[in-house]
Design a protein around this motif. Structure first.
Motif, PDB file in Angstrom:
ATOM      1  N   PHE A  29       0.837  -1.122  -0.075  1.00  0.00           N
ATOM      2  CA  PHE A  29      -0.049   0.078   0.136  1.00  0.00           C
ATOM      3  C   PHE A  29       0.733   1.316   0.080  1.00  0.00           C
ATOM      4  CE2 PHE A  29      -2.756   3.239   1.992  1.00  0.00           C
ATOM      5  CZ  PHE A  29      -3.667   3.146   1.390  1.00  0.00           C
ATOM      6  N   CYS A  30       1.942   1.130   0.784  1.00  0.00           N
ATOM      7  CA  CYS A  30       2.880   2.395   0.886  1.00  0.00           C
ATOM      8  C   CYS A  30       3.734   2.798  -0.176  1.00  0.00           C
ATOM      9  CB  CYS A  30       3.784   2.087   2.155  1.00  0.00           C
ATOM     10  SG  CYS A  30       3.040   2.364   3.773  1.00  0.00           S
ATOM     11  N   LYS A  31       3.757   1.836  -1.426  1.00  0.00           N
ATOM     12  CA  LYS A  31       4.589   1.862  -2.513  1.00  0.00           C
ATOM     13  C   LYS A  31       3.551   2.753  -3.532  1.00  0.00           C
ATOM     14  CE  LYS A  31       7.060  -2.522  -2.513  1.00  0.00           C
ATOM     15  NZ  LYS A  31       7.020  -3.810  -3.098  1.00  0.00           N
ATOM     16  N   ASN A  32       2.239   2.586  -3.211  1.00  0.00           N
ATOM     17  CA  ASN A  32       1.569   3.310  -4.243  1.00  0.00           C
ATOM     18  C   ASN A  32       0.925   4.507  -3.592  1.00  0.00           C
ATOM     19  OD1 ASN A  32       1.301   1.067  -6.217  1.00  0.00           O
ATOM     20  ND2 ASN A  32       0.492   0.028  -4.672  1.00  0.00           N
ATOM     21  N   TYR A  33       0.884   4.861  -2.330  1.00  0.00           N
ATOM     22  CA  TYR A  33       0.391   6.014  -1.513  1.00  0.00           C
ATOM     23  C   TYR A  33       1.254   6.675  -0.979  1.00  0.00           C
ATOM     24  CZ  TYR A  33      -4.130   3.938  -3.262  1.00  0.00           C
ATOM     25  OH  TYR A  33      -5.179   3.631  -4.125  1.00  0.00           O
ATOM     26  N   SER A  34       1.028   8.048  -0.836  1.00  0.00           N
ATOM     27  CA  SER A  34       1.910   8.838   0.175  1.00  0.00           C
ATOM     28  C   SER A  34       1.738   8.765   1.381  1.00  0.00           C
ATOM     29  CB  SER A  34       1.998  10.075  -0.323  1.00  0.00           C
ATOM     30  OG  SER A  34       2.744  11.215   0.660  1.00  0.00           O
ATOM     31  N   VAL A  35       2.123   7.980   2.407  1.00  0.00           N
ATOM     32  CA  VAL A  35       1.592   7.783   3.918  1.00  0.00           C
ATOM     33  C   VAL A  35       2.604   8.270   4.690  1.00  0.00           C
ATOM     34  CG1 VAL A  35       1.311   5.861   5.663  1.00  0.00           C
ATOM     35  CG2 VAL A  35       0.785   5.590   2.972  1.00  0.00           C
ATOM     36  N   ASP A  36       1.997   9.146   5.881  1.00  0.00           N
ATOM     37  CA  ASP A  36       2.882   9.678   6.933  1.00  0.00           C
ATOM     38  C   ASP A  36       3.024   8.625   7.969  1.00  0.00           C
ATOM     39  OD1 ASP A  36       3.751  11.019   8.866  1.00  0.00           O
ATOM     40  OD2 ASP A  36       2.170  12.539   8.906  1.00  0.00           O
ATOM     41  N   ARG A  37       4.083   8.188   7.860  1.00  0.00           N
ATOM     42  CA  ARG A  37       4.475   7.191   8.942  1.00  0.00           C
ATOM     43  C   ARG A  37       4.180   7.310  10.189  1.00  0.00           C
ATOM     44  NH1 ARG A  37       6.884   2.255   6.072  1.00  0.00           N
ATOM     45  NH2 ARG A  37       6.457   2.744   4.203  1.00  0.00           N
ATOM     46  N   SER A  38       4.156   8.415  10.640  1.00  0.00           N
ATOM     47  CA  SER A  38       3.978   8.765  12.189  1.00  0.00           C
ATOM     48  C   SER A  38       2.575   8.917  12.512  1.00  0.00           C
ATOM     49  CB  SER A  38       4.595  10.260  12.587  1.00  0.00           C
ATOM     50  OG  SER A  38       4.026  11.074  11.539  1.00  0.00           O
ATOM     51  N   ARG A  39       1.621   8.638  11.743  1.00  0.00           N
ATOM     52  CA  ARG A  39       0.373   8.532  11.843  1.00  0.00           C
ATOM     53  C   ARG A  39      -0.489   6.990  11.628  1.00  0.00           C
ATOM     54  NH1 ARG A  39      -1.930  14.297  10.321  1.00  0.00           N
ATOM     55  NH2 ARG A  39      -0.537  15.642  11.129  1.00  0.00           N
ATOM     56  N   VAL A  40       0.375   6.002  11.687  1.00  0.00           N
ATOM     57  CA  VAL A  40      -0.333   4.942  11.292  1.00  0.00           C
ATOM     58  C   VAL A  40      -0.528   3.913  12.443  1.00  0.00           C
ATOM     59  CG1 VAL A  40       0.433   2.437  10.319  1.00  0.00           C
ATOM     60  CG2 VAL A  40       1.291   4.543   9.327  1.00  0.00           C
ATOM     61  N   PHE A  41      -1.885   3.589  12.540  1.00  0.00           N
ATOM     62  CA  PHE A  41      -2.212   2.794  13.593  1.00  0.00           C
ATOM     63  C   PHE A  41      -3.116   1.428  13.330  1.00  0.00           C
ATOM     64  CE2 PHE A  41      -5.985   5.618  12.810  1.00  0.00           C
ATOM     65  CZ  PHE A  41      -7.049   4.748  12.976  1.00  0.00           C
ATOM     66  N   ILE A  42      -3.340   0.436  14.107  1.00  0.00           N
ATOM     67  CA  ILE A  42      -4.095  -0.441  13.584  1.00  0.00           C
ATOM     68  C   ILE A  42      -5.364  -0.257  14.554  1.00  0.00           C
ATOM     69  CG2 ILE A  42      -4.161  -2.985  14.351  1.00  0.00           C
ATOM     70  CD1 ILE A  42      -1.314  -3.231  13.781  1.00  0.00           C
ATOM     71  N   HIS A  43      -6.628  -0.730  13.867  1.00  0.00           N
ATOM     72  CA  HIS A  43      -7.758  -1.100  14.415  1.00  0.00           C
ATOM     73  C   HIS A  43      -8.360  -2.275  14.531  1.00  0.00           C
ATOM     74  CE1 HIS A  43     -11.992  -0.834  14.501  1.00  0.00           C
ATOM     75  NE2 HIS A  43     -11.953   0.118  15.640  1.00  0.00           N
ATOM     76  N   SER A  44      -8.907  -2.657  15.525  1.00  0.00           N
ATOM     77  CA  SER A  44      -9.439  -4.074  15.632  1.00  0.00           C
ATOM     78  C   SER A  44     -10.760  -3.944  16.392  1.00  0.00           C
ATOM     79  CB  SER A  44      -8.404  -4.851  16.080  1.00  0.00           C
ATOM     80  OG  SER A  44      -8.863  -6.445  16.320  1.00  0.00           O
ATOM     81  N   TYR A  45     -11.433  -5.041  16.430  1.00  0.00           N
ATOM     82  CA  TYR A  45     -12.664  -5.234  16.826  1.00  0.00           C
ATOM     83  C   TYR A  45     -12.746  -6.581  17.707  1.00  0.00           C
ATOM     84  CZ  TYR A  45     -17.561  -5.196  17.999  1.00  0.00           C
ATOM     85  OH  TYR A  45     -18.865  -5.570  18.633  1.00  0.00           O
ATOM     86  N   ALA A  46     -13.340  -6.683  18.727  1.00  0.00           N
ATOM     87  CA  ALA A  46     -13.853  -7.882  19.388  1.00  0.00           C
ATOM     88  C   ALA A  46     -12.883  -8.827  19.627  1.00  0.00           C
ATOM     89  CB  ALA A  46     -14.958  -8.477  18.889  1.00  0.00           C
ATOM     90  N   THR A  47     -12.649 -10.141  19.004  1.00  0.00           N
ATOM     91  CA  THR A  47     -11.685 -11.185  19.117  1.00  0.00           C
ATOM     92  C   THR A  47     -10.511 -11.139  18.485  1.00  0.00           C
ATOM     93  OG1 THR A  47     -12.648 -12.428  17.320  1.00  0.00           O
ATOM     94  CG2 THR A  47     -13.449 -12.766  19.472  1.00  0.00           C
ATOM     95  N   SER A  48     -10.481  -9.997  17.539  1.00  0.00           N
ATOM     96  CA  SER A  48      -9.033  -9.503  17.021  1.00  0.00           C
ATOM     97  C   SER A  48      -8.373  -8.661  17.575  1.00  0.00           C
ATOM     98  CB  SER A  48      -9.537  -9.226  15.468  1.00  0.00           C
ATOM     99  OG  SER A  48     -10.055 -10.205  14.722  1.00  0.00           O
ATOM    100  N   GLY A  49      -8.716  -8.351  18.870  1.00  0.00           N
ATOM    101  CA  GLY A  49      -7.819  -7.485  19.557  1.00  0.00           C
ATOM    102  C   GLY A  49      -6.518  -7.711  19.856  1.00  0.00           C
TER     103      GLY A  49
END
Length: 74
Positions: A29-49
Motif C-alpha cells: 500500500f505504501c508503495k502506491n500512496y503517500s503515507v505519513d508513517r508517524s500516523r499509522v495505527f491498527i484498529h481491531s474489534y472484538a476477538t481480533s484485539g
C-alpha cells in the motif's frame, strides 16, 4: 484518511502467523500512496484485539498506535 483492511483467511479470525501478510499488504500500500508513517495505527474489534496488539508490538517500527473496540487488553 487511507485505510488498509486486509481480511483474515479463516472466518474464525486472525491467526498469529498471518502477521507477515498484514505487514506485506501495508508495505505494498505504501508503495502506491503517500503515507505519513508517524500516523499509522491498527484498529481491531472484538476477538481480533489480541492480534492487533501482537502486530503493533511486532512491527513497532511501522505502527504508532492501536485502537481496539470491544476487546479486553490481553
Amino acid at each position: 484518511i487511507l485505510i488498509v483492511a486486509p481480511k483474515a483467511e479463516k472466518v474464525s479470525g486472525w491467526e498469529l502467523n498471518e502477521g507477515e501478510f498484514v505487514k506485506d499488504a501495508f508495505d505494498e500500500f505504501c508503495k502506491n500512496y503517500s503515507v505519513d508513517r508517524s500516523r499509522v495505527f491498527i484498529h481491531s474489534y472484538a476477538t481480533s484485539g489480541a492480534f492487533a496488539y501482537h502486530l503493533a508490538y511486532r512491527f513497532r517500527d511501522r505502527v504508532r498506535g492501536v485502537a481496539i473496540a470491544g476487546s479486553p487488553f490481553p
